[in-house]
Design a protein around this motif. Structure first.
Motif, short mmCIF file in Angstrom:
data_model
loop_
_atom_site.label_atom_id
_atom_site.label_comp_id
_atom_site.label_asym_id
_atom_site.label_seq_id
_atom_site.Cartn_x
_atom_site.Cartn_y
_atom_site.Cartn_z
N MET A 1 0.88 -1.21 0.00
CA MET A 1 0.00 0.00 0.00
C MET A 1 0.90 1.24 0.00
O MET A 1 1.76 1.41 0.86
CB MET A 1 -0.86 -0.04 1.30
N LYS A 2 0.67 2.11 -1.03
CA LYS A 2 1.48 3.33 -1.11
C LYS A 2 1.17 4.23 0.09
O LYS A 2 0.01 4.32 0.53
CB LYS A 2 1.14 4.08 -2.41
N PRO A 28 -9.12 9.99 -0.20
CA PRO A 28 -8.50 9.93 1.12
C PRO A 28 -7.48 8.80 1.27
O PRO A 28 -6.62 8.84 2.13
CB PRO A 28 -9.69 9.71 2.07
N ALA A 29 -7.55 7.81 0.38
CA ALA A 29 -6.57 6.71 0.47
C ALA A 29 -5.19 7.17 -0.01
O ALA A 29 -4.17 6.66 0.42
CB ALA A 29 -7.04 5.53 -0.37
N GLU A 30 -5.18 8.14 -0.90
CA GLU A 30 -3.88 8.62 -1.45
C GLU A 30 -3.41 9.92 -0.83
O GLU A 30 -2.22 10.18 -0.77
CB GLU A 30 -3.99 8.83 -2.97
N LEU A 31 -4.39 10.78 -0.42
CA LEU A 31 -4.03 12.14 -0.01
C LEU A 31 -4.49 12.43 1.42
O LEU A 31 -5.65 12.20 1.76
CB LEU A 31 -4.68 13.16 -0.95
N GLU A 32 -3.56 12.93 2.23
CA GLU A 32 -3.93 13.41 3.57
C GLU A 32 -3.94 14.94 3.50
O GLU A 32 -2.88 15.58 3.44
CB GLU A 32 -2.91 12.95 4.60
#
Ligand code: RIB
Ligand code: CA
Length: 318
Positions: A1-2, A28-32
């Protein structure tokens, strides 16, 4: 998981800024999204700040803090773009006093404090308005530079001339002195200018695909697009308004859709005739040092497939 990419989005919503925020919030899985900071540009600081809060309400993101920033450029008088985005800055969306709060801390202080507390080269700045807040933050505490992984920004133009003047793009010309500071920062910077954003017009068929969606975020996007391209159609008799700002988050999510080249970019800060012009040495005809990744091409259909797929992710929220 990236690993998630921590980002701060500095913006002047603005319809295309708003769609860019939706795109960021859909992932939301890629960017905070550590925070949203606002700057005067398309409309005044009070309106850009209110608009960012409305976008957070619509997207159901009470977790993202919003901070108001600079009300005017560093040296020049503020110019705005109500003729493009409407008096409210969000033409097409019902305007109301948002539930989402505005932080009392100034955006520049938030940027400085957040970066100083971060690991080296850990935070990506996504910039879609005039660069005043970032330039002031760098001036306030240059130690923040080592904490920035990269800047991904919408601004400038090369072959496309200008959209504010014959030779200048709006984000740069509103505050050319701030832009000059950013482009002399030696940071890793990817610049998505009009040359690439004009390749992603919101054509009727693309607007129809978004209009067919039923979630609140997609409906808000569709209502804004119907009015956003009215100005473009009259001014440029174009087939649809360019989705300028969403190119930045799209670049972060799927860089393979884009093509760029390491170039020198220098901003005009003296001549009133060409104020804010971005001189991009694409063919390296000078000895000016490379300082940006100038992004000049995009897979237009791939961009809209990404945008529409991500907007559909709000389906199960409403
Ligand atoms: O020139 C287009 C840019 O200026 C976009 O970011 C738009 O929102 C305005 O800020
Ligand atoms: Ca903008």
């Amino acid at each position: 998981m990236k690993k998630k990419i921590p980002i701060i989005i500095d913006c002047d919503p603005g319809q295309d800024d708003a769609i860019n925020l939706f795109l960021a919030m859909s992932s939301p899985a890629e960017l905070e999204i550590i925070g949203i900071t606002t700057v005067a540009g398309n409309v005044s600081i009070s309106l850009t700040s209110r608009n960012a809060r409305i976008i957070c309400d619509i997207a159901g993101r009470p977790d993202i803090p919003v901070f108001a920033g600079s009300a005017h450029p560093m040296k020049r008088k503020l110019v705005t773009a109500e003729h493009v985005h409407g008096k409210t800055g969000l033409n097409g969306i019902d305007i109301y006093e948002p539930v989402h709060p505005l932080h009392e801390m100034h955006a520049v202080d938030f940027i400085v404090e957040t970066l100083l507390a971060a690991e080296d080269e850990s935070i990506t700045l996504v910039l879609t308005g005039p660069l005043t807040n970032i330039a002031l933050a760098i001036q306030k505490n240059p130690s923040i530079l080592s904490k920035i992984a990269e800047i991904i920004m919408m601004g400038g133009a090369m072959r496309e001339g200008g959209n504010y003047s014959p030779s200048a793009e709006f984000n740069i010309v509103v505050d050319p002195h701030a832009a000059d500071i950013v482009f002399h920062s030696n940071l890793k910077i990817s610049v998505l200018g009009l040359d690439v954003t004009y390749q992603v017009p919101a054509t009727q068929s693309r607007k129809d695909r978004i209009r067919a969606m039923t979630n609140e975020v997609a409906r808000s996007t569709s209502k804004m697009l119907d009015l956003f391209d009215r100005f473009a159609a009259i001014k440029y008799s174009s087939s649809g308004a360019p989705l300028n700002d969403p190119c930045t988050i799209a670049y972060l999510l799927k860089p393979e859709l884009f093509t760029g080249k390491q170039c020198n970019l220098t901003v005009e800060t003296e001549s009133e005739l060409t104020m804010g012009h971005t001189a991009i040495d694409f063919w390296q005809v000078t000895d000016r040092a490379v300082n940006v990744n100038w992004v000049y091409s995009v897979d237009s259909n791939g961009f809209y497939d990404l945008l529409i797929e991500r907007l559909s992710r709000f389906d199960d929220r409403f």
